[in-house]
Design a protein around this motif. Structure first.
Motif, PDB file in Angstrom:
ATOM      1  N   SER A 136      48.034  59.078   7.541  1.00  0.00           N
ATOM      2  CA  SER A 136      48.624  58.974   6.291  1.00  0.00           C
ATOM      3  C   SER A 136      47.600  59.543   5.403  1.00  0.00           C
ATOM      4  N   ASN A 141      42.474  61.700   2.426  1.00  0.00           N
ATOM      5  CA  ASN A 141      41.719  61.800   1.387  1.00  0.00           C
ATOM      6  C   ASN A 141      40.048  61.217   2.202  1.00  0.00           C
ATOM      7  N   TYR A 164      45.170  56.476  -8.257  1.00  0.00           N
ATOM      8  CA  TYR A 164      45.531  56.007  -6.750  1.00  0.00           C
ATOM      9  C   TYR A 164      45.527  56.918  -5.737  1.00  0.00           C
ATOM     10  N   ASN A 229      50.350  57.235 -11.084  1.00  0.00           N
ATOM     11  CA  ASN A 229      50.219  55.847 -10.591  1.00  0.00           C
ATOM     12  C   ASN A 229      49.892  54.813 -11.359  1.00  0.00           C
ATOM     13  N   THR A 259      50.177  64.159  -2.804  1.00  0.00           N
ATOM     14  CA  THR A 259      51.054  63.175  -2.104  1.00  0.00           C
ATOM     15  C   THR A 259      52.286  62.820  -2.977  1.00  0.00           C
TER      16      THR A 259
HETATM   17  C1  LIG Z   1      48.449  60.208  -5.044  1.00  0.00           C
HETATM   18  C2  LIG Z   1      48.511  59.320  -3.901  1.00  0.00           C
HETATM   19  N1  LIG Z   1      47.622  59.515  -2.619  1.00  0.00           N
HETATM   20  C3  LIG Z   1      47.473  58.828  -1.464  1.00  0.00           C
HETATM   21  C4  LIG Z   1      48.401  57.908  -1.262  1.00  0.00           C
HETATM   22  C5  LIG Z   1      48.094  57.104  -0.293  1.00  0.00           C
HETATM   23  O1  LIG Z   1      49.207  57.370   0.562  1.00  0.00           O
HETATM   24  P1  LIG Z   1      49.479  56.524   2.143  1.00  0.00           P
HETATM   25  O2  LIG Z   1      49.937  54.932   1.289  1.00  0.00           O
HETATM   26  O3  LIG Z   1      50.462  57.219   2.668  1.00  0.00           O
HETATM   27  O4  LIG Z   1      48.090  56.236   2.803  1.00  0.00           O
HETATM   28  C6  LIG Z   1      49.176  57.451  -2.451  1.00  0.00           C
HETATM   29  C7  LIG Z   1      49.961  56.347  -2.420  1.00  0.00           C
HETATM   30  O5  LIG Z   1      50.782  55.839  -3.166  1.00  0.00           O
HETATM   31  C8  LIG Z   1      49.261  58.210  -3.628  1.00  0.00           C
HETATM   32  O6  LIG Z   1      50.122  58.071  -4.542  1.00  0.00           O
END
Ligand SMILES: Cc1ncc(COP(=O)(O)O)c(C=O)c1O
Length: 456
Positions: A136, A141, A164, A229, A259
């Motif tokens: 994920s 991160n 986010y 976000n 992402t």
């Molecule tokens: C910029 C960003 N990074 C990380 C994530 C987390 O992704 P995941 O839910 O696949 O862990 C998100 C989820 O919306 C996001 O918008």
């Protein structure tokens, strides 16, 4: 009038839409009642309960840009799993690659030849020389932040207000009305003393960024290149140049999380705008729905990592490293990424998605003008969002204050009841390669209809 709308009428119309929702979704209602007996929030993930309507619609099938629910209702899907399905549902090339690989071993804790192709492609597309895989973007991160602490010997990370990046504990903070950093509303601090782990500044505020970096205790700056976000917050002119110059001057690794902004183009916002991150994070849509994210490191960062965590030598005691996961980098992820990068995340598909997003943006702008709304609409590549303020926000705090729960609930539900899905918790729409001009025009026509009922 509030934000250009008659709120009393919005409230009354919303009640009528809830009634219509119940009439159109009886089977979803039955199944939801059953699910409430088994799932903590009536669905396998609590977010699924947070769509407009009285309960989640239960999906029977998803193909390309469309969904069908168990009541036989069809939808144009502009939420696309909130980016996880940005290249469309059941994409044929990815489905074929996944179904082939699943018959030859899914998860082996060993590489397959696909990993060579994918590794080369990541380097070619995003420019950074070394990569790792996670399940994920949250994990990507987390792992990058851990490594930044290891290589810098510092403890704090710097994030921007209303960020986010997944459920990364240190990032779950916000400013209160007095400008103090507090745990994000509704999120428990999880044992962290955020004062010890996090510095928070507003996006686009270079002086505040410099003041924070000058403390000398920051292990990494983690940011989206364009905030997505909390509504969309564009970087001001010169912000990225300043961010890069300051992080270099204070020797702080810059982690760019793409992402969501991978919607900008085949190599993300960084590729389009020539950014030079030290670490690059990408997740969600890169493996056709097989949970996958990747992170990349620059040559300089990789060398610093190898100093604290050298390559394994035969005969050495095994080092846990503190990041990984047995499912990460598995054969299925590799096959799915190879198909996605090779056959779906193409320049031609991005051109189609971007043109449709522009058609949608223009349509929404025309409605803002027609209904004289104090709103604006923003597009980055294949992603569009409208927000209830006249101009693009300068930072997350400003964007946050422009949200309006009732108006959003009404708009989303009106559209859902007539076969159009927006991303829940946002007024955000994503285009996939299978989306059409008719899909976009349907959204624009319905939005016009629903605004007409509560304006003027
Ligand atoms: C910029 C960003 N990074 C990380 C994530 C987390 O992704 P995941 O839910 O696949 O862990 C998100 C989820 O919306 C996001 O918008």
């Amino acid at each position: 009038m509030t934000l250009g709308l008659d709120l009393e009428r919005v409230s009354a119309r919303y009640q009528a839409e809830l009634q219509l929702f119940a009439e159109c979704h009886p089977r979803s209602a039955e199944l939801y009642q059953e699910n409430l007996k088994h799932w903590l929030y009536g669905a396998p993930l609590h977010w699924m309960q947070q769509w407009p309507g009285l309960y989640p619609i239960m999906v029977a099938d998803a193909q390309g840009a469309t969904l069908t629910d168990v009541d036989g209702n069809n939808y144009v899907d502009f939420a696309l799993g909130d980016t996880g399905a940005m290249f469309g549902h059941a994409q044929p090339a990815v489905a074929a690659a996944i179904s082939h690989q699943v018959r030859h071993g899914s998860t082996l804790m060993l590489p397959t030849e696909d990993s060579l192709w994918v590794g080369k492609e990541l380097v070619r597309r995003f420019g950074l020389p070394y990569w790792q895989v996670t399940t994920s973007a949250t994990d990507a991160n987390r792992f990058v932040l851990r490594l930044c602490r290891m290589i810098s010997g510092r403890e704090k990370i710097l994030v921007f207000n209303c960020n986010y990046h997944g459920s990364v504990d240190e990032s779950q903070v916000e400013f209160d009305a007095a400008g103090q950093m507090i745990p994000r509303e509704g999120v428990h601090a999880n044992g962290l003393k955020h004062d010890a782990t996090t510095r928070l500044v507003e996006f686009n505020d270079l002086p505040a960024l410099e003041a924070a970096l000058a403390h000398g205790d920051i292990a990494a700056v983690l940011t989206e290149p364009f905030m997505t976000n909390v509504g969309m917050v564009p970087p001001a002119d010169g912000f990225h140049a300043g961010l890069r110059e300051l992080t270099r001057r204070y020797d702080v690794p810059l982690v760019i999380d793409e992402t969501h902004t991978i919607s900008c183009g085949p190599s993300g916002y960084s590729g389009e705008h020539g950014l030079e991150p030290d670490f690059f994070v990408l997740g969600k849509c890169i493996a056709g729905g097989i949970p996958t994210a990747v992170w990349g490191a620059s040559q300089a960062m990789a060398e610093r990592i190898w100093q604290v965590l050298p390559h394994f030598q035969p005969g050495q005691a095994i080092n846990h490293f503190g990041f990984g996961g047995t499912l990460a980098g598995n054969a299925l992820q590799m096959a799915a990424m190879r198909a996605t990068f090779g056959e779906v995340m193409t320049a031609a598909n991005y051109a189609h998605m971007t043109a449709l997003a522009e058609r949608l943006r223009e349509g929404v702008q025309a409605l803002i003008d027609k209904h004289r709304l104090p709103w604006h609409v923003t597009r980055i590549g294949a992603r569009v969002e409208y927000l209830f303020m006249t101009h693009a926000p300068r930072n997350g705090g400003e964007a946050h204050h422009a949200r309006h729960g009732l108006i959003e609930a009404y708009l989303h539900l009106y559209l859902l009841n007539r076969g159009v899905l927006l991303t829940p918790f946002h007024n955000m729409l994503l285009m996939c390669p299978a989306a059409t001009a008719e899909n976009v025009d349907l959204h624009n026509r319905l939005l016009d209809e629903c605004l007409t009922q509560v304006t003027g």
